[in-house]
Design a protein around this motif. Structure first.
Motif, PDB file in Angstrom:
ATOM      1  N   GLU A   5      70.515  14.771  37.611  1.00  0.00           N
ATOM      2  CA  GLU A   5      70.307  14.049  38.863  1.00  0.00           C
ATOM      3  C   GLU A   5      71.358  12.964  39.072  1.00  0.00           C
ATOM      4  O   GLU A   5      71.727  12.667  40.212  1.00  0.00           O
ATOM      5  CB  GLU A   5      68.909  13.432  38.903  1.00  0.00           C
ATOM      6  CG  GLU A   5      67.788  14.431  39.120  1.00  0.00           C
ATOM      7  CD  GLU A   5      67.883  15.155  40.455  1.00  0.00           C
ATOM      8  OE1 GLU A   5      68.421  14.562  41.417  1.00  0.00           O
ATOM      9  OE2 GLU A   5      67.428  16.298  40.534  1.00  0.00           O
ATOM     10  N   ASN A   6      71.864  12.388  38.002  1.00  0.00           N
ATOM     11  CA  ASN A   6      72.918  11.377  38.130  1.00  0.00           C
ATOM     12  C   ASN A   6      74.202  11.969  38.703  1.00  0.00           C
ATOM     13  O   ASN A   6      75.009  11.251  39.308  1.00  0.00           O
ATOM     14  CB  ASN A   6      73.209  10.733  36.770  1.00  0.00           C
ATOM     15  CG  ASN A   6      72.122   9.768  36.340  1.00  0.00           C
ATOM     16  OD1 ASN A   6      71.406   9.227  37.177  1.00  0.00           O
ATOM     17  ND2 ASN A   6      71.991   9.558  35.037  1.00  0.00           N
ATOM     18  N   ARG A   7      74.373  13.294  38.532  1.00  0.00           N
ATOM     19  CA  ARG A   7      75.557  13.976  39.060  1.00  0.00           C
ATOM     20  C   ARG A   7      75.266  14.678  40.384  1.00  0.00           C
ATOM     21  O   ARG A   7      76.166  15.242  41.003  1.00  0.00           O
ATOM     22  CB  ARG A   7      76.061  15.012  38.051  1.00  0.00           C
ATOM     23  CG  ARG A   7      76.417  14.437  36.677  1.00  0.00           C
ATOM     24  CD  ARG A   7      77.069  15.487  35.795  1.00  0.00           C
ATOM     25  NE  ARG A   7      76.180  16.614  35.541  1.00  0.00           N
ATOM     26  CZ  ARG A   7      75.343  16.676  34.501  1.00  0.00           C
ATOM     27  NH1 ARG A   7      75.280  15.675  33.631  1.00  0.00           N
ATOM     28  NH2 ARG A   7      74.568  17.729  34.330  1.00  0.00           N
ATOM     29  N   ASN A   8      74.020  14.672  40.803  1.00  0.00           N
ATOM     30  CA  ASN A   8      73.608  15.424  41.981  1.00  0.00           C
ATOM     31  C   ASN A   8      74.076  14.744  43.271  1.00  0.00           C
ATOM     32  O   ASN A   8      73.792  13.570  43.502  1.00  0.00           O
ATOM     33  CB  ASN A   8      72.081  15.548  41.992  1.00  0.00           C
ATOM     34  CG  ASN A   8      71.566  16.344  43.161  1.00  0.00           C
ATOM     35  OD1 ASN A   8      72.303  17.096  43.796  1.00  0.00           O
ATOM     36  ND2 ASN A   8      70.286  16.185  43.456  1.00  0.00           N
ATOM     37  N   THR A   9      74.781  15.487  44.110  1.00  0.00           N
ATOM     38  CA  THR A   9      75.273  14.921  45.368  1.00  0.00           C
ATOM     39  C   THR A   9      74.776  15.682  46.598  1.00  0.00           C
ATOM     40  O   THR A   9      74.824  15.149  47.706  1.00  0.00           O
ATOM     41  CB  THR A   9      76.816  14.921  45.396  1.00  0.00           C
ATOM     42  OG1 THR A   9      77.287  16.264  45.252  1.00  0.00           O
ATOM     43  CG2 THR A   9      77.373  14.045  44.285  1.00  0.00           C
ATOM     44  N   TYR A  37      62.837  15.162  41.016  1.00  0.00           N
ATOM     45  CA  TYR A  37      63.071  13.838  40.454  1.00  0.00           C
ATOM     46  C   TYR A  37      64.266  13.156  41.128  1.00  0.00           C
ATOM     47  O   TYR A  37      65.199  13.816  41.600  1.00  0.00           O
ATOM     48  CB  TYR A  37      63.344  13.927  38.950  1.00  0.00           C
ATOM     49  CG  TYR A  37      62.145  14.355  38.136  1.00  0.00           C
ATOM     50  CD1 TYR A  37      61.273  13.413  37.596  1.00  0.00           C
ATOM     51  CD2 TYR A  37      61.885  15.700  37.909  1.00  0.00           C
ATOM     52  CE1 TYR A  37      60.175  13.795  36.842  1.00  0.00           C
ATOM     53  CE2 TYR A  37      60.780  16.091  37.148  1.00  0.00           C
ATOM     54  CZ  TYR A  37      59.939  15.141  36.626  1.00  0.00           C
ATOM     55  OH  TYR A  37      58.849  15.526  35.881  1.00  0.00           O
ATOM     56  N   GLU A  38      64.201  11.830  41.157  1.00  0.00           N
ATOM     57  CA  GLU A  38      65.319  10.989  41.547  1.00  0.00           C
ATOM     58  C   GLU A  38      65.956  11.401  42.879  1.00  0.00           C
ATOM     59  O   GLU A  38      65.305  11.408  43.892  1.00  0.00           O
ATOM     60  CB  GLU A  38      66.357  10.967  40.413  1.00  0.00           C
ATOM     61  CG  GLU A  38      65.795  10.396  39.105  1.00  0.00           C
ATOM     62  CD  GLU A  38      65.478   8.917  39.193  1.00  0.00           C
ATOM     63  OE1 GLU A  38      66.407   8.102  39.331  1.00  0.00           O
ATOM     64  OE2 GLU A  38      64.294   8.562  39.137  1.00  0.00           O
ATOM     65  N   LEU A  51      63.934  25.908  40.965  1.00  0.00           N
ATOM     66  CA  LEU A  51      64.449  26.314  42.266  1.00  0.00           C
ATOM     67  C   LEU A  51      65.516  25.312  42.681  1.00  0.00           C
ATOM     68  O   LEU A  51      65.385  24.114  42.422  1.00  0.00           O
ATOM     69  CB  LEU A  51      63.341  26.331  43.317  1.00  0.00           C
ATOM     70  CG  LEU A  51      62.114  27.196  43.033  1.00  0.00           C
ATOM     71  CD1 LEU A  51      61.067  26.981  44.122  1.00  0.00           C
ATOM     72  CD2 LEU A  51      62.492  28.662  42.946  1.00  0.00           C
ATOM     73  N   VAL A  52      66.579  25.815  43.327  1.00  0.00           N
ATOM     74  CA  VAL A  52      67.640  24.932  43.808  1.00  0.00           C
ATOM     75  C   VAL A  52      67.887  25.225  45.278  1.00  0.00           C
ATOM     76  O   VAL A  52      68.112  26.371  45.671  1.00  0.00           O
ATOM     77  CB  VAL A  52      68.946  25.141  43.015  1.00  0.00           C
ATOM     78  CG1 VAL A  52      70.020  24.178  43.532  1.00  0.00           C
ATOM     79  CG2 VAL A  52      68.724  24.926  41.526  1.00  0.00           C
ATOM     80  N   ASP A  96      73.364  10.422  50.285  1.00  0.00           N
ATOM     81  CA  ASP A  96      74.011   9.113  50.289  1.00  0.00           C
ATOM     82  C   ASP A  96      73.504   8.287  49.111  1.00  0.00           C
ATOM     83  O   ASP A  96      72.315   7.948  49.043  1.00  0.00           O
ATOM     84  CB  ASP A  96      73.710   8.398  51.608  1.00  0.00           C
ATOM     85  CG  ASP A  96      74.491   7.104  51.759  1.00  0.00           C
ATOM     86  OD1 ASP A  96      74.226   6.160  50.981  1.00  0.00           O
ATOM     87  OD2 ASP A  96      75.351   7.038  52.647  1.00  0.00           O
ATOM     88  N   ALA A  97      74.383   7.965  48.172  1.00  0.00           N
ATOM     89  CA  ALA A  97      73.995   7.275  46.948  1.00  0.00           C
ATOM     90  C   ALA A  97      73.424   5.883  47.233  1.00  0.00           C
ATOM     91  O   ALA A  97      72.447   5.460  46.595  1.00  0.00           O
ATOM     92  CB  ALA A  97      75.194   7.168  46.002  1.00  0.00           C
TER      93      ALA A  97
END
Length: 206
Positions: free
Chosen positions: A10-14, A29-30, A84-85, A92-93
């Motif tokens: 999730e930290n890399r998810n954009t 999550y997140e 699932l994706v 927007d971070a």
């Protein structure tokens, strides 16, 4: 995937929504939770402090039985038995950070206190209810049935048995608790504890 692996992803998810099957619930999550709420369905997210990760974690979930209703015909980029994706466009971070910060932290309950369960959808539904999970000592015991003659004398002037009134009262309480229980955002463990408490209430009045 472990929770630690999920948070790292999730930290890399954009631009994705990752849904993970946990028991009978799909959970995001997140950043995935942020995108899910703003672009799929306005469920209520919860934020908890995970001690072993030393981190606050935001999540949202819905039951597997509601998958078709919640996701509709949205195309899936990846479909696995436990994940699932979905594509969602850029996340927007900064907006995600403000959203997460505004969510109240769910504080762990003291030992012996009932667990909170939060409603999922915005609207007129109460946000919080308490699941009654009685201790073993507080669960009603099964009492042997009184002899027919004894029950006849008890019926005497009223024409009804006290036990019947008790069973009716307990049945109504169980139905009320069942109607009010918000399964969409309860954990599998909370669901099991809730069903167990209802069963104990009913068995104690047979």
């Amino acid at each position: 995937m472990t929770l630690q692996e999920i948070l790292a992803a999730e930290n890399r998810n954009t631009d994705k929504i990752y849904l993970h099957l946990e028991g009978i619930f799909w959970k995001a999550y997140e950043r995935s939770a942020f995108a899910f709420i703003h672009r799929i369905s306005r469920y209520k997210a919860s934020k908890r402090f995970v001690k072993y990760l030393d981190a606050e974690v935001v999540s949202v979930g819905f039951p597997d039985a509601s998958r078709a209703k919640v996701l509709g015909d949205r195309p899936l980029e990846t479909e696995k038995a436990d994940m699932l994706v979905l594509g969602t466009g850029t996340i927007d971070a900064e907006e995600y950070g403000r959203w997460k910060e505004a969510i109240p932290l769910v504080v762990s309950k003291p030992a012996g206190m009932p667990s909170p369960v939060f409603g999922t959808l915005y609207g007129g539904v109460p946000r919080q209810m308490v699941i009654p999970v009685p201790d073993a000592e507080s669960v009603p015991r099964r009492v042997p049935a009184a002899p027919l003659s004894s029950r006849s004398s008890e019926a005497g002037s009223t024409g009804s048995y006290p036990a019947a009134a008790s069973e009716t009262s307990v049945g109504e309480a169980v139905l009320r608790d069942l109607r009010n229980f918000s399964v969409e955002n309860a954990t599998p463990l909370e669901c099991l504890l809730f069903v167990s408490s209802l069963k104990k209430q009913l068995n104690g009045n047979i």
